[in-house]
Structure formats: C-alpha cells, structure tokens
Design an enzyme around this catalytic site. Structure first.
Site, PDB file in Angstrom:
ATOM      1  N   SER A 166       0.836  -1.162  -0.113  1.00  0.00           N
ATOM      2  CA  SER A 166      -0.055   0.082  -0.024  1.00  0.00           C
ATOM      3  C   SER A 166       0.760   1.314   0.031  1.00  0.00           C
ATOM      4  O   SER A 166       1.888   1.136   0.359  1.00  0.00           O
ATOM      5  CB  SER A 166      -0.828   0.044   1.044  1.00  0.00           C
TER       6      SER A 166
ATOM      7  N   TYR B 275      -1.607   0.066  10.194  1.00  0.00           N
ATOM      8  CA  TYR B 275      -1.600  -0.475   8.958  1.00  0.00           C
ATOM      9  C   TYR B 275      -0.457   0.073   8.033  1.00  0.00           C
ATOM     10  O   TYR B 275       0.140  -0.839   7.373  1.00  0.00           O
ATOM     11  CB  TYR B 275      -2.838  -0.205   8.169  1.00  0.00           C
TER      12      TYR B 275
END
Length: 263
Positions: free
Chosen positions: A139, A152
């Site tokens: 990501s 995250y």
C-alpha cells in the site's frame, strides 16, 4: 500475447481471490492462460470465482502458519506444482494513534504482514526446486506517512521490506518477489459500505479524489491493481525482483504544495 506473458499453463495461486482485487487478478491470470487456484476464507466466494476461471477453490485462513501451509500445499497438489503466487489479503482499521490499543496493533500486523510471511514461507518450500514469481499487495500507506492508520502503514511498510529481503535471499533459486502498492481503490467492500447505489458511491469517491488533487482525477479500480500484479508474475518482468509498482493515479508524482490555478 499469451506466449509473451509466459503464463500459459503456469500453476498459480491467488490468495484472497474471492473478492475485489483478488477476483480481478484471478480473472486476468486465467485469461492469460494460467492454471488458477482461488483461495479465500469465504468458501462461497472462492467457489464462485473458481467457477468463473475454470480453476480450483481452496478455503482457509492464512493468518496462521498452519492455515497458510494447508492452502499452499493444497494448491500445489491440485495444480501439479506452484510457480506463481499473488497474495491480495489485507484490511485497514482507521484510528488515531493515541487511540490505537495493542489488540488493534496486533490485528493489523497479523492480517497485513505476518500472513504474507506465512504464505511466502509455505510457497518457498515448493518454488525453490523450479523457481517462480510472487507478487504481494502492499500500500502507499507503507510509503507515505499513514495518518489515522499507523499500524496498517507500519505493516505495509513491512511487506515492502519482506519482498526486498526475500528477493535477495531467493534470487539464487530463480524466485522473484515484488509488490504492488495501491492508493484508495474502489473495491466492492468500499462501495458496498457506502450505503448508496454503486454508481453514486463511485462518483462520490472520484469527486473526492479530484478535490484532493489526484492527477488522474479519480481513485483506482480493482482491475487496475490486477494488471500490475499480472505483469509482475509474467515473463515481461523476468529481470525485476525486490521492486514495488505504485498504482496511485499519479499522487506520488504531484508537488504537495501546489495551489489550484498556479503553474
């Protein structure tokens, strides 16, 4: 084109293949001629996509080492080998850092990083004999600062590091390991959670992207992450390993202090 990609007949496992980016990846790999096994924690979704691609459905949970081993071993058995692996599994929880407790931190690390390690560890046992290619979804949150999803972002940064380290260790076996780093993507999970018709939800997302200065003026689609994953598993990327392809609509290329109307 199938000959150029080099995926014809290649035994391929898509982890998290029952939904969104995973489904789009499985469909694209099958179109390129790969033999595809679709693994997902949701059996109905795995079976549905496996039927679409004419492949095999595998049900299991990769967040444990035993679960990852079982999925990869089953894929190896039903496909008669394993030379390609795409792992799409991941989820984000939004929370300010001061409100992030140890349980949430552990959940994000386990679901986004540790499971990738489990799957790679299992796949490596089979790939070391004949080589192969692994592509993981990371990501942009692992590259940028990740406000409101620190855990995250840390996990996804770990995925980038995992890929580089495995590329170094496993190059001698002919195993390539790369990643794709998407920005916000219009997955079914996000669209379904908007509680409005899909067309309206998609238009709202794209309007937000335009306001926030995404150069392409919209957020991505699942197939626009599947394409880079396919490329990294294909022979077109045969001399690429330890790399990350960023699929962010150009956001990383944009000067962060630009003002509308200025050159």
């Amino acid at each position: 084109m199938k000959d150029i990609l080099g995926l014809q007949g290649q035994p391929t496992l898509v982890v998290g293949g029952g939904y969104g980016i995973g489904r789009a990846t499985a469909l694209l790999l099958a179109e390129a001629g790969a033999q595809v096994a679709v693994a997902d924690i949701d059996g109905e979704r795995a079976a549905s996509v496996a039927k679409e691609v004419g492949g095999h459905a595998i049900v299991g949970d990769v967040t444990t080492a035993a679960g990852a081993d079982a999925i990869v071993d089953e894929a190896h058995d039903v496909l008669g080998g394993l030379t390609r692996l795409a792992n799409i599994v991941g989820r984000v929880q939004m929370r300010e850092f001061e409100d992030t407790d140890p349980a949430q931190w552990q959940d994000q690390i386990q679901f986004n990083l540790v499971q990738q390690m489990h799957v790679c560890h299992a796949a490596g046992r089979h790939m070391r004999a004949r080589g192969g290619a692994i592509a993981m979804v990371a990501s942009v949150s692992g590259i940028y600062g990740a406000r409101k999803h620190v855990a995250y972002g840390a996990a996804k940064a770990g995925v980038l590091s995992l890929a580089r380290s495995l590329a170094d260790e496993w190059g001698r076996y002919g195993i390539r390991v790369n990643t794709v780093a998407p920005d916000i993507n219009a997955t079914p999970r996000i669209l379904d959670g908007a509680n409005r018709p899909i067309d309206e939800a998609l238009a709202s997302m794209d309007a937000k992207a335009a306001r926030e200065g995404v150069p392409l003026g919209r957020f991505g689609r699942p197939e626009e992450v599947a394409g880079p994953l396919l490329f990294l598993l294909s022979d077109l990327s045969s001399f690429m390993t330890g790399q990350c392809l960023v699929a962010d609509g150009g956001t990383m290329a944009r000067f962060p202090h630009a003002v509308a109307g200025e050159g």
